[in-house]
Design a protein around this motif. Structure first.
Motif, PDB file in Angstrom:
ATOM      1  N   TYR A  15       6.175 -25.391  -4.238  1.00 22.82           N
ATOM      2  CA  TYR A  15       7.523 -25.630  -4.721  1.00 22.82           C
ATOM      3  C   TYR A  15       7.666 -25.016  -6.110  1.00 22.82           C
ATOM      4  CZ  TYR A  15       7.503 -29.382  -1.204  1.00 22.82           C
ATOM      5  OH  TYR A  15       7.402 -30.102  -0.044  1.00 22.82           O
ATOM      6  N   PRO A  16       8.737 -24.260  -6.379  1.00 26.12           N
ATOM      7  CA  PRO A  16       8.967 -23.774  -7.740  1.00 26.12           C
ATOM      8  C   PRO A  16       9.163 -24.964  -8.679  1.00 26.12           C
ATOM      9  CG  PRO A  16      10.424 -22.681  -6.164  1.00 26.12           C
ATOM     10  CD  PRO A  16       9.785 -23.828  -5.440  1.00 26.12           C
ATOM     11  N   GLN A  18      10.995 -26.603 -11.789  1.00 28.39           N
ATOM     12  CA  GLN A  18      12.301 -26.414 -12.391  1.00 28.39           C
ATOM     13  C   GLN A  18      12.235 -26.308 -13.914  1.00 28.39           C
ATOM     14  OE1 GLN A  18      14.503 -29.798 -10.677  1.00 28.39           O
ATOM     15  NE2 GLN A  18      15.832 -28.286  -9.708  1.00 28.39           N
ATOM     16  N   SER A  55      17.218 -31.434  -6.507  1.00 26.41           N
ATOM     17  CA  SER A  55      17.399 -30.070  -7.003  1.00 26.41           C
ATOM     18  C   SER A  55      18.406 -29.961  -8.140  1.00 26.41           C
ATOM     19  CB  SER A  55      17.835 -29.144  -5.863  1.00 26.41           C
ATOM     20  OG  SER A  55      16.864 -29.078  -4.851  1.00 26.41           O
ATOM     21  N   TYR A 193      22.313 -22.622  -3.401  1.00 25.51           N
ATOM     22  CA  TYR A 193      20.973 -22.074  -3.617  1.00 25.51           C
ATOM     23  C   TYR A 193      21.049 -20.576  -3.907  1.00 25.51           C
ATOM     24  CZ  TYR A 193      20.130 -26.278  -0.830  1.00 25.51           C
ATOM     25  OH  TYR A 193      20.161 -27.556  -0.329  1.00 25.51           O
ATOM     26  N   GLY A 198      15.402 -21.817  -2.883  1.00 21.20           N
ATOM     27  CA  GLY A 198      14.484 -22.698  -3.608  1.00 21.20           C
ATOM     28  C   GLY A 198      13.066 -22.450  -3.163  1.00 21.20           C
ATOM     29  N   TYR A 199      12.558 -23.324  -2.303  1.00 19.56           N
ATOM     30  CA  TYR A 199      11.202 -23.131  -1.784  1.00 19.56           C
ATOM     31  C   TYR A 199      11.215 -22.484  -0.400  1.00 19.56           C
ATOM     32  CZ  TYR A 199      11.903 -27.389   1.000  1.00 19.56           C
ATOM     33  OH  TYR A 199      12.388 -28.323   1.894  1.00 19.56           O
ATOM     34  N   GLY A 231      14.993 -20.391  -8.089  1.00 22.64           N
ATOM     35  CA  GLY A 231      13.667 -20.752  -7.595  1.00 22.64           C
ATOM     36  C   GLY A 231      12.624 -20.290  -8.586  1.00 22.64           C
ATOM     37  N   ASP A 232      11.787 -19.352  -8.192  1.00 28.42           N
ATOM     38  CA  ASP A 232      10.802 -18.788  -9.121  1.00 28.42           C
ATOM     39  C   ASP A 232      11.497 -17.936 -10.184  1.00 28.42           C
ATOM     40  OD1 ASP A 232       8.360 -19.764  -7.961  1.00 28.42           O
ATOM     41  OD2 ASP A 232       8.707 -18.370  -6.301  1.00 28.42           O
TER      42      ASP A 232
END
Length: 293
Positions: A15-16, A18, A55, A193, A198-199, A231-232
């Protein structure tokens, strides 16, 4: 959230994290320049119950507390989610003896979402296919597609996704429904998103695609700004980054409402059913997908 169990050769789910990196030229608002919070209408579009809290909960709580009209559109009811409490495990779609394909779990998650939105101060919510987010000839309910974990620990498509799930049905019809919902609410800002979801959950990716397409359908009538949850972090990403340092306590307590999906370990740490520790971050970052930030 989630779906099929981890295989023996699967890495730890990724998971990125945050809010860890901020661009030098980042902005600190999601609103168009000159728009006061009290006059702002902001629509968040998410895939499942709990996504809004885990999120973007800090941002939603922050905007609502500042006087903005914050709305949420949720694509599915999370019917394919794993269940954490043992006394509710029988609701899982693949549990022996369960024949409703997660409908019972979806009802529970609807109630969890209602409680979370009360904490966040969000007063308007619809599901895709319902109310103004429905178009003639399209489904009134989109089932959670589920997902699988790849050998690299990244989310991938669920090989057993149902035929009536979000990712198996028409993206164009979904985009038309989102466009109609936007016409009805008239938000100046929409948040969903980024393209990676996201992931990488397939429903997150589909939700991104649908919202972007809805903006294309709206053309000149589209809201001023469209933001994608980052995300990343990529230092080479030239898109405007927005950084929201929001409401930590509201986010945490909204997450706590999602009992079937989330475990609050401490003030700053939570876990999903796979027990991978993650930080509860009050800093949430976004990238501009459309408009001029």
């Amino acid at each position: 959230m989630k779906t099929t169990p981890l295989g023996e050769n699967t890495e730890v789910p990724y998971y990125p994290e945050q809010g860890t990196q901020v661009s030098d030229d980042a902005v600190y608002s999601l609103l168009p320049e000159g728009l006061n919070s009290e006059d702002a209408r902001v629509l968040f579009v998410h895939a499942h119950p709990d996504d809004e809290s885990t999120s973007t909960g800090a941002t939603m709580g922050h905007l609502a507390a500042a006087g903005a009209q914050v709305s949420l559109l949720t694509a599915t009811r999370g019917e394919m989610g794993e269940v954490i409490p043992e006394d509710l495990k029988h609701l899982e779609a693949w549990h022996p003896g369960t024949t409703d394909r997660g409908v019972g779990l979806g009802r529970v998650r609807e109630q969890e979402l209602t409680e979370a939105l009360e904490v966040l101060g969000v007063k308007h919510h619809e599901y895709l296919g319902q109310g103004s987010a429905h178009v003639e000839g399209a489904p009134e309910l989109y089932r959670d597609s589920g997902m699988a974990w790849g050998a690299d620990g990244r989310a991938t498509a669920n090989p057993d996704a149902a035929d009536d799930c979000l990712t198996k049905l028409s993206a164009e019809a979904q985009a038309q429904a989102v466009a109609q919902h936007i016409r009805t609410l008239e938000p100046q800002v929409v948040v969903t998103y980024d393209n990676g979801g996201g992931y990488g959950h397939p429903d997150h990716v589909r939700t991104h695609e649908v919202v972007v397409r809805a903006f294309e359908l709206l053309g000149a009538d589209a809201p001023a700004l469209l933001w994608g949850l980052e995300g990343d972090f990529d230092a080479q990403d030239a898109r405007v980054q927005a950084v929201i340092r929001g409401d930590h306590s509201r986010k945490r307590e909204a997450m706590r409402a999602h009992v079937t999906q989330v475990i609050i370990i401490s003030d700053d740490i939570f876990e999903f059913s796979n027990r991978v520790p993650q930080k509860i971050s009050a800093t949430e970052t976004y990238r501009l997908l459309a408009g001029k930030g």
